[in-house]
Scaffold this active site. Structure first.
Site, short mmCIF file in Angstrom:
data_model
loop_
_atom_site.label_atom_id
_atom_site.label_comp_id
_atom_site.label_asym_id
_atom_site.label_seq_id
_atom_site.Cartn_x
_atom_site.Cartn_y
_atom_site.Cartn_z
N LYS A 28 0.83 -1.21 0.00
CA LYS A 28 0.00 0.00 0.00
C LYS A 28 0.86 1.26 0.00
CE LYS A 28 -2.65 1.10 3.57
NZ LYS A 28 -3.76 1.53 4.46
N SER A 29 1.91 1.28 0.81
CA SER A 29 2.76 2.47 0.89
C SER A 29 3.39 2.80 -0.46
CB SER A 29 3.87 2.26 1.93
OG SER A 29 3.33 2.09 3.22
N ARG A 33 2.68 6.05 -3.25
CA ARG A 33 3.80 6.88 -3.69
C ARG A 33 4.01 6.76 -5.20
NH1 ARG A 33 4.15 5.64 1.51
NH2 ARG A 33 5.35 6.92 2.98
N SER A 174 7.21 9.27 12.28
CA SER A 174 6.08 9.21 11.36
C SER A 174 6.57 9.30 9.93
CB SER A 174 5.07 10.33 11.65
OG SER A 174 4.07 10.35 10.64
N ASP A 327 1.98 -0.77 12.09
CA ASP A 327 0.67 -1.24 11.65
C ASP A 327 0.42 -2.70 12.02
OD1 ASP A 327 -0.18 1.16 10.53
OD2 ASP A 327 0.82 0.74 8.63
N LYS A 354 -4.14 6.27 15.03
CA LYS A 354 -4.30 5.64 13.72
C LYS A 354 -5.76 5.72 13.30
CE LYS A 354 -0.19 4.13 12.43
NZ LYS A 354 0.35 4.41 11.08
N ARG A 401 -7.38 -2.88 10.07
CA ARG A 401 -6.45 -3.79 10.74
C ARG A 401 -7.06 -4.38 12.02
NH1 ARG A 401 -2.45 -3.47 7.31
NH2 ARG A 401 -1.89 -1.44 6.45
#
Length: 449
Positions: A28-29, A33, A174, A327, A354, A401
């Site tokens: 996902k990250s 991007r 972060s 996460d 979160k 999650r």
């Protein structure tokens, strides 16, 4: 995923051995991007393996709203015809980022040094999350933010018309804040310096370098110092998105606690800033091995094999590891409940802000299922006994999650576990039900009869 509509309860029952190959979705990250940096190039970036969950699809829609041409070619293949650094057009509608804190914060950074104005909103969960941690450093570039009390969405950002480079020390670990600042720095002249005292996931730095930005990363006694030269001409790329370690966590952890299980999860990204869960599980005694280790697209990758591990023991997770597995703490707490002894998880205050307060959500749900849990402002502790009674209906709190963690719990608990709403799962892992069912899990929609 919208925060509106009718909740869909989901129930997970104790199952037989999980077996087979789990082809989890793309990271996902990296998917977020890829779309954003592709939109900031001149030319066409081609992406394969993109995660097609709600969060990433919201980012794709946002890039279209800012003027990029984003095309879905099917089977995870996408292309982005970008508009260049500083070339974003002013959107003619509100940008809805759904449930995605990563998406909204990175997009805010990317547009903050363009001379445009944009308004952002999200679902009920996202609109409750703090944005000041991003809008404060963006103000240093000259951007202005106006939103609800506490800096919450809906929120309007007026991009800097004459942006300035900045030097900024990230106050909390972060990757979202760091990445927002780095993306904003692309539109500012001169040299921006970002300092993080504790390293966080470094996908943004790696990908900026891959797209041709002039970026240097130095580890010092003060922390990690990242120096970026602004106003580059980014070069379009062909990107193969590795599979998401955060999604892999769920079939891996399920295999460890369900007797007789043997599951292979191929092609998982093992970036050192993301692999803390797997290190922790092995320290607990998990039968988790890396096979076919290799490098793809500048990221370390391996196939993970997870087998049932009845002799796991609780450990103290080092607080400095938190950023590399932030996460994954919800599903780690599930494994800890089936291990023997105490698992201490300090240094995790980020979990409080979160998609939900994940410490409270997991603590309340685990207690309802018969697990002893203690928690404080930035720590929590799970007392494992090797078995979990289960039998509760727990709140997912619009958090994907949390919902998936309790579905994993139900696969090995003595009685079924239900979450009040499974809809959030589609934000990051749209094939979760099908994939886990193919391995042998017993998941059903609705409360148990």
């Amino acid at each position: 995923m919208s925060g509106h509509g009718t909740p869909i309860p989901m129930t997970s029952r104790r199952c037989g051995p999980l077996a087979g190959t789990a082809q989890v979705p793309g990271d996902k990250s990296i998917s977020h991007r890829s779309l954003i940096l592709g939109a900031m190039c001149v030319g066409t970036t081609r992406i394969t393996g993109l995660l097609e969950g709600d969060d990433v699809l919201d980012t794709a829609r946002a890039m279209r709203a800012f003027g990029a041409r984003v095309t879905d070619h099917g089977d995870g293949a996408w292309s982005v015809e970008g508009v260049g650094v500083g070339g974003f057009a002013e959107p003619d509608r509100v940008i809805d980022c759904g449930n995605s804190g990563t998406g909204v914060r990175l997009i805010m950074g990317a547009m903050a040094t363009a001379p445009i104005t944009a308004t952002f909103t999200g679902d009920a969960s996202l609109n409750a999350r703090p944005m000041g941690r991003v809008t404060d450093p963006l103000a240093l570039f000259g951007a202005r933010a106006t939103g609800r009390a506490g800096g919450r969405l809906p929120l309007t950002i007026e991009g800097a018309r004459d942006p300035l480079p900045v030097q900024y020390t990230v106050p909390v670990p972060s990757a979202q804040v760091k990445s927002a600042v780095l993306l904003a720095a692309l539109g500012a002249p001169g040299e921006t310096i970002v300092i993080e005292r504790e390293p966080t996931r470094d996908h943004t730095e790696r990908m900026l370098a891959g797209f041709g930005a002039e970026i240097e990363v130095e580890d010092t006694d003060e922390g990690r110092i990242i120096t970026l030269q602004g106003q580059p001409e980014l070069q379009p790329q062909d990107i193969a998105v590795p599979r998401d370690p955060s999604s892999a966590a769920f079939p891996v952890c399920a295999a460890l606690i369900v007797p007789g299980s043997d599951v292979l999860v191929p092609g998982i990204g093992l970036n050192p800033t993301r692999a803390g869960l797997f290190t922790t599980l092995r320290e607990m005694g998990a039968d988790l091995t890396y096979e076919n280790e290799r490098e793809e697209g500048g990221e370390p990758v391996a196939d993970l094999r997870a087998r049932h591990s009845p002799d796991m023991t609780g450990i103290r997770v080092p607080p400095e590891r938190a950023a590399s597995m932030i996460d994954e703490y919800p599903v780690l707490s599930v494994v800890a409940a089936f291990a023997r002894g105490t698992t201490d998880m300090p240094g995790v205050k980020e979990l409080r802000v979160k998609e939900s307060d994940r410490i409270d959500a997991m603590a309340q749900g685990l207690r309802a299922c018969g697990v002893a849990v203690e928690d404080g402002p930035d720590w929590w502790r799970v007392e494992g006994t090797g078995a979990v009674p289960g039998g509760a209906t727990v709140e997912s709190r619009l958090d994907h999650r949390i919902a998936m963690a309790f579905m994993v719990l139900g696969m090995a608990s003595e009685t079924p576990v239900t979450v009040d709403d499974g809809r959030p799962i589609t934000t990051s892992f749209p094939i979760f039900e099908t994939l886990m069912g193919d391995l042998g899990a017993q998941l059903e929609r609705g409360a148990p009869a």
